[in-house]
Design a protein around this motif. Structure first.
Motif, short mmCIF file in Angstrom:
data_model
loop_
_atom_site.label_atom_id
_atom_site.label_comp_id
_atom_site.label_asym_id
_atom_site.label_seq_id
_atom_site.Cartn_x
_atom_site.Cartn_y
_atom_site.Cartn_z
N ARG A 1 54.88 -55.32 -58.88
CA ARG A 1 56.15 -55.14 -59.60
C ARG A 1 57.32 -55.73 -58.80
NH1 ARG A 1 55.48 -50.24 -60.42
NH2 ARG A 1 56.64 -49.38 -58.66
N LYS A 2 57.30 -55.51 -57.49
CA LYS A 2 58.39 -56.00 -56.63
C LYS A 2 58.54 -57.51 -56.71
CE LYS A 2 59.61 -56.23 -51.68
NZ LYS A 2 59.18 -55.83 -50.32
N PHE A 3 57.42 -58.23 -56.75
CA PHE A 3 57.47 -59.69 -56.79
C PHE A 3 57.37 -60.25 -58.21
CE2 PHE A 3 56.54 -58.99 -52.35
CZ PHE A 3 57.26 -60.00 -51.72
N GLY A 4 57.32 -59.35 -59.21
CA GLY A 4 57.32 -59.79 -60.60
C GLY A 4 56.12 -60.63 -60.96
N LEU A 5 54.95 -60.37 -60.34
CA LEU A 5 53.77 -61.20 -60.58
C LEU A 5 53.30 -61.06 -62.02
CD1 LEU A 5 51.79 -60.52 -57.27
CD2 LEU A 5 53.60 -62.18 -57.73
N GLY A 6 52.75 -62.15 -62.54
CA GLY A 6 52.35 -62.16 -63.95
C GLY A 6 51.10 -62.97 -64.21
N TYR A 7 50.89 -63.25 -65.49
CA TYR A 7 49.71 -64.00 -65.91
C TYR A 7 50.08 -64.89 -67.09
CZ TYR A 7 45.27 -64.84 -68.37
OH TYR A 7 44.22 -65.42 -69.02
N SER A 8 49.61 -66.14 -67.05
CA SER A 8 49.80 -67.05 -68.18
C SER A 8 48.50 -67.07 -68.97
CB SER A 8 50.16 -68.45 -67.70
OG SER A 8 49.17 -68.95 -66.82
N ASN B 1 64.88 -64.19 -50.95
CA ASN B 1 65.76 -63.25 -51.65
C ASN B 1 65.58 -61.83 -51.13
OD1 ASN B 1 63.14 -63.58 -52.97
ND2 ASN B 1 63.87 -62.11 -54.49
N VAL B 2 64.38 -61.52 -50.64
CA VAL B 2 64.12 -60.20 -50.04
C VAL B 2 64.32 -60.26 -48.53
CG1 VAL B 2 62.43 -58.36 -49.73
CG2 VAL B 2 62.46 -59.67 -51.86
N ALA B 3 63.79 -61.31 -47.90
CA ALA B 3 63.81 -61.40 -46.44
C ALA B 3 65.22 -61.49 -45.87
CB ALA B 3 63.00 -62.60 -45.98
N ARG B 4 66.16 -62.01 -46.63
CA ARG B 4 67.52 -62.21 -46.08
C ARG B 4 68.21 -60.88 -45.76
NH1 ARG B 4 71.98 -62.21 -49.79
NH2 ARG B 4 71.37 -61.48 -51.85
N THR B 5 67.72 -59.80 -46.34
CA THR B 5 68.34 -58.49 -46.07
C THR B 5 67.57 -57.70 -45.01
OG1 THR B 5 67.07 -57.45 -47.87
CG2 THR B 5 69.24 -58.36 -48.42
N ALA C 1 51.46 -60.47 -48.94
CA ALA C 1 50.63 -59.58 -48.11
C ALA C 1 51.43 -59.05 -46.93
CB ALA C 1 49.39 -60.32 -47.63
N MET C 2 52.25 -59.90 -46.33
CA MET C 2 53.03 -59.47 -45.17
C MET C 2 54.12 -58.48 -45.58
SD MET C 2 53.23 -62.99 -43.02
CE MET C 2 54.22 -62.29 -41.73
N HIS C 3 54.77 -58.73 -46.71
CA HIS C 3 55.79 -57.78 -47.17
C HIS C 3 55.16 -56.42 -47.46
CE1 HIS C 3 59.64 -60.09 -47.96
NE2 HIS C 3 58.82 -61.04 -47.53
N GLN C 4 53.98 -56.42 -48.08
CA GLN C 4 53.31 -55.16 -48.40
C GLN C 4 52.96 -54.40 -47.12
OE1 GLN C 4 50.51 -54.53 -51.81
NE2 GLN C 4 48.97 -54.45 -50.20
N ALA C 5 52.66 -55.15 -46.06
CA ALA C 5 52.30 -54.52 -44.77
C ALA C 5 53.53 -54.11 -43.97
CB ALA C 5 51.44 -55.47 -43.96
N GLY C 6 54.72 -54.35 -44.51
CA GLY C 6 55.95 -53.93 -43.83
C GLY C 6 56.70 -55.05 -43.14
N PHE C 7 56.18 -56.28 -43.20
CA PHE C 7 56.85 -57.41 -42.55
C PHE C 7 57.71 -58.13 -43.60
CE2 PHE C 7 52.91 -56.47 -40.36
CZ PHE C 7 53.36 -56.29 -39.05
N THR C 8 58.85 -57.51 -43.91
CA THR C 8 59.67 -57.97 -45.03
C THR C 8 60.57 -59.16 -44.68
OG1 THR C 8 61.33 -56.31 -44.46
CG2 THR C 8 59.67 -55.70 -46.11
N ASN C 9 60.34 -59.74 -43.51
CA ASN C 9 61.12 -60.92 -43.11
C ASN C 9 60.30 -62.20 -43.22
OD1 ASN C 9 59.55 -59.83 -41.05
ND2 ASN C 9 60.81 -60.66 -39.41
#
Length: 597
Positions: free
Chosen positions: A152-159, A247-251, A268-276
């Motif tokens: 949801r955070k990254f708005g992933l989808g399917y075509s 857009n996420v890492a800048r904060t 994968a890194m953002h999910q593990a807490g490495f949001t930079n």
């Protein structure tokens, strides 16, 4: 869109350049100017000057310069309009509502429509992921270990597997084929007409730093080709100036960014807490990326795949980041191929430890170079240290070079090499000329060939600098030269503006620069007001002034002679007269008295 000169000048005057730049650069007063470390290139000794009286900045190291608008454009990667709006907000100036030209209005409307189309497409793909047809794609994502929150955070989808679903959906919203073609979401051919570019793929929306969807990446599930498919460049999407996840890492609260290769690495890194973590968008790192990164951090950890392609990508990125003034370190992921594999197998804590042990990027280059030579043979060792000397020669700062010499000796001293041996090799190489290392390519993509400044160009720049710094000399200068005597077109244009300002009773270089909204052009104009020459006494000042004035007149005469039409007899008489006046002036050069006080 263009505001009136009065509005542009009002905003400039209400944003003192020292106050603005102090928010980005630590400045120290030195005489009538302020100095600090240049934010546009890497330096250890301050060469970046800000002059309140001129309301200009100039770096004597890299040549960056301009007024407050150009600084904001360069530092924040803004257009002139965006810089104007930013500074107007800062100063509390309300910009007037202005009428768009038809062309400008259409361009703005097209951009807004493209952003809306991308937003609707992202929502559509997100919805498709949760339908019956999206089960396989959803299973693929969760199978890769992604949580519902991350999806949801990254708005992933399917075509969908049907190649016209998105087209039908957006046509139903009333968008024309022409606009849909411009969006980059569709392909067109004579047989099939317009059809979806992305179908039967997991979709990764790409957002700019303002969280607007500007493009998409699509990953095939299984063994289809190509593995990843990305949006083409459009009016709203420039791959070389955007980074996935920024857009996420800048904060982030971290004081560095982690640069990796792909969408899944970042997620994968953002999910593990490495949001930079961020990644380039299917292209190698560019100077545009480096400038973008510089807005948010001064250090980057390079975290490319541990295969040969990943190593080559890191080696390309290091000098690009360095040129932009961003330091870098390189993270080894071995024995794992990418961060996703590493985190799944060893966990976030081990990954944090690996980041902490990231290798200095210069020493990383040295280690990679070592692998190219037969280090068990004297010839191979000699070639390796020759390569090291070449890399050391790239470092302009002597202290930094000496520190790396010590580091190399500490690590490779087992081969019997000492600091003096390396230093001698560097000096020997320097005497042979600049090493043929890989150079950073300019934005145009063509090799940069910097023309050596001629004596004529130097004379014109000195005169323009003196006219700005010592406006009292105008009365004497105007007796002998006019703007038309400046033979370089840009110099002539600037001289004309300066002379007009003087007639109106004010010489104002900061205001003059408002006329040049192109960043590179403003940088060049700023250099015209910062030419330097070492003059120790009044006698040297007199000689320098007379030399410059005579040189300007001489080059002006040469230009007139070059462009003279042989059938113009009146013009010939003027040339003869001008030549005689120049000869007389040369004989009476002692009369060209000037005071810089």
């Amino acid at each position: 869109m263009r505001y009136s000169d009065d509005i542009i000048e009002e905003v400039r005057m209400k944003n003192d350049i020292v106050d603005v730049i102090s928010q980005y650069v630590k400045l120290t007063r030195r005489g009538s100017s302020y100095f600090g470390l240049c934010p546009f290139h890497n330096e250890k000794t301050p060469s970046f000057s800000v002059t309140p009286s001129k309301q200009m900045y100039y770096c004597f190291g890299c040549g960056a310069g301009g007024n407050v608008y150009n600084f904001i454009m360069e530092y924040e990667n803004y257009s002139f309009g965006e810089a104007l709006s930013h500074l107007a907000d800062r100063a509390g100036v309300e910009l007037p509502k202005i009428e768009y030209s038809r062309e400008a209005r259409e361009k703005a409307e097209q951009r807004a429509n493209l952003l809306e189309i991308n937003k609707l497409a992202a929502q559509y793909f997100y919805y498709q992921l949760r339908r019956e047809g999206g089960k396989t794609a959803y299973g693929y994502l969760t199978g890769r270990g992604l949580s519902e929150e991350t999806i949801r955070k990254f708005g992933l989808g399917y075509s969908d597997k049907y190649s016209d679903d998105l087209y039908k959906y957006l046509k139903g919203k009333g968008y024309s084929d022409e606009l849909l073609r411009e969006s980059g979401l569709f392909n067109v051919d004579e047989r099939r007409g317009m059809y979806d570019k992305f179908w039967n793929r997991v979709i990764f929306p790409i957002m700019d730093v303002n969280n607007r969807v500007i493009g998409f990446g699509g990953r095939v599930m299984g063994d289809g080709k190509p593995k990843y498919l990305n949006s083409p460049e459009t009016k709203i999407f420039d791959k070389s100036r955007n980074l996935y996840g920024l857009n996420v890492a800048r904060t982030t609260r971290k004081n560095y960014l982690i640069l990796c290769e792909g969408y899944m690495d970042v997620i994968a890194m953002h999910q593990a807490g490495f949001t930079n973590a961020v990644a380039s968008l299917g292209t190698a790192l560019t100077s545009g990326h480096a400038s973008l990164v510089k807005r948010y951090t001064k250090e980057v950890l390079l975290l490319y795949d541990s295969d040969g392609a990943g190593i080559r990508a890191a080696l390309r990125a290091i000098p690009i980041l360095r040129e932009a003034g961003v330091t870098s370190r390189v993270v080894s992921l071995k024995p794992w191929k990418d961060p996703d594999e590493f985190i799944k197998n060893e966990g976030a804590e081990a990954f944090e430890e690996r980041l902490a042990r990231a290798m200095d990027s210069f020493m990383f280059r040295v280690h990679i170079a070592e692998q190219e030579f037969a280090m068990d043979a004297p010839q191979g060792q000699n070639q390796f240290f020759e390569r090291c000397a070449g890399m050391l020669l790239e470092l302009s700062d002597e202290l930094e070079r000496n520190l790396y010499i010590e580091a190399i000796v500490k690590e490779y001293g087992r081969y019997g090499v000492g600091t003096e041996d390396i230093r001698k090799r560097v000096n020997t190489l320097a005497l042979k000329g600049t090493p043929a290392e890989k150079r950073i390519q300019p934005k145009s993509g063509t090799p940069e060939t910097k023309k050596k400044e001629s004596a004529a160009d130097k004379a014109q720049k000195l005169m323009l600098t003196w006219l700005v710094n010592y406006p009292g000399i105008f009365e004497q200068v105007e007796k002998y030269i006019s703007p038309s005597d400046f033979v370089v077109p840009l110099y002539k244009e600037v001289a004309q503006m300066l002379f007009e300002q003087h007639k109106e009773g004010e010489t104002n270089p900061g205001k003059l620069l408002n006329a040049f909204t192109d960043s590179e052009e403003q940088r060049e104009v700023a250099s015209l007001f910062n030419a330097t020459i070492h003059l120790e006494n009044e006698g040297e000042q007199q000689r320098a002034f007379s030399d410059a004035l005579l040189r300007i007149k001489e080059e002006s005469l040469k230009e007139k002679n070059r462009t003279w039409d042989p059938s113009d007899m009146a013009g010939l008489q003027e040339l003869i007269k001008a030549k005689k006046e120049l000869e007389d002036l040369g004989r009476k050069r002692q009369q060209l008295h000037i005071s810089f006080n």
